[in-house]
Motif scaffolding. Structure first.
Motif, PDB file in Angstrom:
ATOM      1  N   SER A 298      40.933  58.834  36.987  1.00 45.32           N
ATOM      2  CA  SER A 298      41.678  60.086  36.820  1.00 45.32           C
ATOM      3  C   SER A 298      40.783  61.315  36.713  1.00 45.32           C
ATOM      4  N   VAL A 324      42.462  56.389  47.095  1.00 47.42           N
ATOM      5  CA  VAL A 324      43.153  57.367  46.237  1.00 47.42           C
ATOM      6  C   VAL A 324      42.252  58.587  46.046  1.00 47.42           C
ATOM      7  N   TRP A 351      47.744  59.238  44.307  1.00 49.76           N
ATOM      8  CA  TRP A 351      47.821  58.370  43.117  1.00 49.76           C
ATOM      9  C   TRP A 351      48.637  57.150  43.514  1.00 49.76           C
ATOM     10  N   CYS A 352      48.214  55.968  43.117  1.00 50.29           N
ATOM     11  CA  CYS A 352      48.957  54.769  43.526  1.00 50.29           C
ATOM     12  C   CYS A 352      49.354  53.957  42.304  1.00 50.29           C
ATOM     13  N   GLN A 354      48.358  51.411  40.647  1.00 47.01           N
ATOM     14  CA  GLN A 354      47.118  50.630  40.797  1.00 47.01           C
ATOM     15  C   GLN A 354      47.254  49.148  40.441  1.00 47.01           C
ATOM     16  N   HIS A 369      35.005  53.379  40.136  1.00 43.75           N
ATOM     17  CA  HIS A 369      34.074  54.165  39.320  1.00 43.75           C
ATOM     18  C   HIS A 369      33.719  53.396  38.032  1.00 43.75           C
ATOM     19  N   ASN A 373      39.551  50.473  32.025  1.00 45.31           N
ATOM     20  CA  ASN A 373      40.922  50.044  32.330  1.00 45.31           C
ATOM     21  C   ASN A 373      40.992  49.499  33.748  1.00 45.31           C
ATOM     22  N   SER A 374      40.396  50.234  34.677  1.00 43.59           N
ATOM     23  CA  SER A 374      40.413  49.780  36.077  1.00 43.59           C
ATOM     24  C   SER A 374      39.730  48.435  36.216  1.00 43.59           C
ATOM     25  N   GLU A 377      41.822  45.645  34.881  1.00 43.43           N
ATOM     26  CA  GLU A 377      42.933  45.375  35.805  1.00 43.43           C
ATOM     27  C   GLU A 377      42.437  44.554  36.997  1.00 43.43           C
TER      28      GLU A 377
END
Ligand code: UDP
Length: 480
Positions: A298, A324, A351-352, A354, A369, A373-374, A377
């Motif tokens: 973000s 994105v 924005w998707c 994710q 990056h 959190n990413s 996931e």
């Protein structure tokens, strides 16, 4: 399973979560809150007005922002709003140091008022306040009311161990005169300067974040529990060594339930930006394990040169890609010629959704990056990663991908942080084509399985959550 009705006085046993209004901070707390609720606790969240303006005024109040309500209830969790001293997002974004100072100035009095007004009631027992690392003053507010405090650390255990060592002066870290020191910590691979979190480096330009982290680590005695959004099987070695000096409890992966085999609609997370669902339809048309998914979270904004070099590598790779690029960050769009040339196999959106994207069978890998959190996931979706870290915990997270999880590679950056096209091409080959890709896939699948197991009944994280709940409900531990 415990129940709030079990305690002697028949009081309701409450837990208050406190976070500032960033999606990546609120969502893990809300999801942990849901798990606590399902085990018999009453759960509320206190956060800044921003969350109301960005999310709830549309879902609860038809877009009217003239008055912020004291609270709203979402998925059984009461959300209280407090003012952070700012009026607009523009003011907040203008100077991150001032923004954090504003929250630290207005937060304590406002959260104290919420406690006084809503929790000091004979039918309720506020048994614990859980904050996250960016609002350390919450521990002082809790102490004022004699309420035990816990911190939900929303980065890997490795980062907790590094900061613990740094703020307690247990190791030598890089300095301005000696910027290239490697750090060896128990349970972690040798960390070179490029692997360390940016906030411990002498080049870090942000004053506030190290100050905040310092107050967390110099005030650990104020915390009765430290929960970590990770799982034992993912970071065994560092957790074992850290636990010998300071008790930490992994409670993750705290991610949307759909990534753990659960129901998509049961998620309690909030969305600050509207995702473009059309990409799922687009992914449905692509072969299994073919698409490179690219997102830098973000906040991160790439330079035009950097985007061009990634675009060039994608063009040469012939793989389909979903990229994105957040318009709100005022990034320049990708060149028209590139979009035209790749229109049959590329999709670029602001924005998707994710978690749905990562779980999709068409997605082969994630160029990320390395936001935690990413990464969690991607881990729970079983997807290999290409790391392009920028700041904060991201460089260490990238090191975990290559040297601990063995689920991908990291892009080699020059001294300005730039990654040339050939480097991106090489990474795509390693993760998708060369024999190494099979190894990454196998390891990623294994971690996906271990992550699910950790949160199912009797798993390592489930046991840690249950023993916290038992402790605050006063339940006797069950002998196994
Ligand atoms: N995210 C999303 N859609 C996107 C890109 C990101 O929903 O197109 C979500 C992602 O699922 C993750 C969060 O945004 O939960 C990003 O958090 P992270 O900690 O990875 O990075 P940050 O944005 O804090 O740098």
């Amino acid at each position: 399973m415990g129940s709030s009705e079990n305690n002697n006085n028949k009081e309701e046993v409450h837990v208050l979560l406190v976070a500032f209004s960033a999606q990546g901070h609120i969502n893990p707390l809300l999801r942990l809150g849901k798990s606590l609720r399902s085990r018999g606790l009453h759960v509320s969240l206190a956060t800044t007005d921003t969350l109301y303006h960005r999310v709830f005024k549309y879902t609860t109040n038809g877009g009217d922002s003239s008055t912020v309500p004291t609270s709203i209830t979402t998925n059984g969790i009461e959300v209280f709003f407090f003012n952070d001293g700012f009026q607009t997002d523009g003011e907040r974004a203008a100077d991150v140091d001032k923004y954090m100072e504003g929250i630290a100035k207005y937060g304590p009095i406002n959260v104290s008022n919420i406690i006084k007004t809503h929790f000091l009631d004979s039918s309720k027992k506020l048994a614990c306040i859980i904050n996250n690392p960016f609002v350390p003053w919450v521990a002082d507010v809790a102490a004022e009311f004699n309420i035990p405090c816990a911190c939900f650390w929303i980065q890997p255990s490795a980062l907790f161990a590094i900061y613990y060592s740094f703020y307690n002066n247990l190791n030598t870290f890089p300095t301005l005169t000696d910027p290239n020191i490697s750090v060896k910590l128990p349970g972690l691979p040798l960390l070179e300067t490029q692997d360390l979190p940016s906030f411990v480096l002498p080049t870090n330009p942000f004053g506030t974040f190290p100050k905040i982290l310092s107050s967390v680590f110099k005030g650990l005695e104020k915390l009765k529990w430290v929960f970590i959004n990770s799982f034992y099987e993912l970071e065994k070695d560092v957790i074992d060594s850290m636990s010998q000096v300071f008790p930490i409890a992994t409670v993750g992966p705290v991610v949307p339930p759909s990534l753990l085999g659960g129901d998509e609609d049961s998620d309690v997370g909030i969305e600050m930006w509207k995702p473009e669902d059309s990409c799922i339809e687009w992914l449905n048309q692509k072969p299994d394990s073919s698409v490179i998914y690219i997102s830098f979270g973000s906040l991160t904004v790439l330079s035009s040169e950097q985007k061009d070099s990634i675009a060039e590598a994608l063009k040469k790779s012939h793989h389909p890609f979903l990229w994105v690029i957040k318009e709100e960050n005022k990034e320049l769009p990708l060149p028209k010629e590139f979009l035209e040339e790749t229109k049959d196999r590329g999709m670029v959106i602001p924005w998707c959704p994710q978690t749905k994207v990562l779980a999709h069978p068409a997605v082969a890998c994630f160029l990320t990056h390395c936001g935690w959190n990413s990464m969690l996931e991607a881990i729970t979706a079983g997807k290999p990663m290409i790391g392009y870290p920028k700041w904060t915990d991201q460089p260490t997270n990238a090191k975990l991908i290559t040297d601990v999880f063995h689920t991908g590679v990291r892009l080699k950056q020059d001294s300005d942080g730039f990654v040339p096209c050939e480097e991106v091409e090489k990474a795509i080959e390693q993760v998708l084509e060369r024999p190494s890709s099979e190894e990454f896939k196998k390891n990623a699948e294994e971690l996906k399985r271990a992550g699910r197991e950790a949160v199912t009944e009797g798993g390592s994280s489930d046991r840690n959550i249950q023993s916290f709940v038992d402790e605050i409900l006063g339940n006797k531990p069950i002998d196994h």
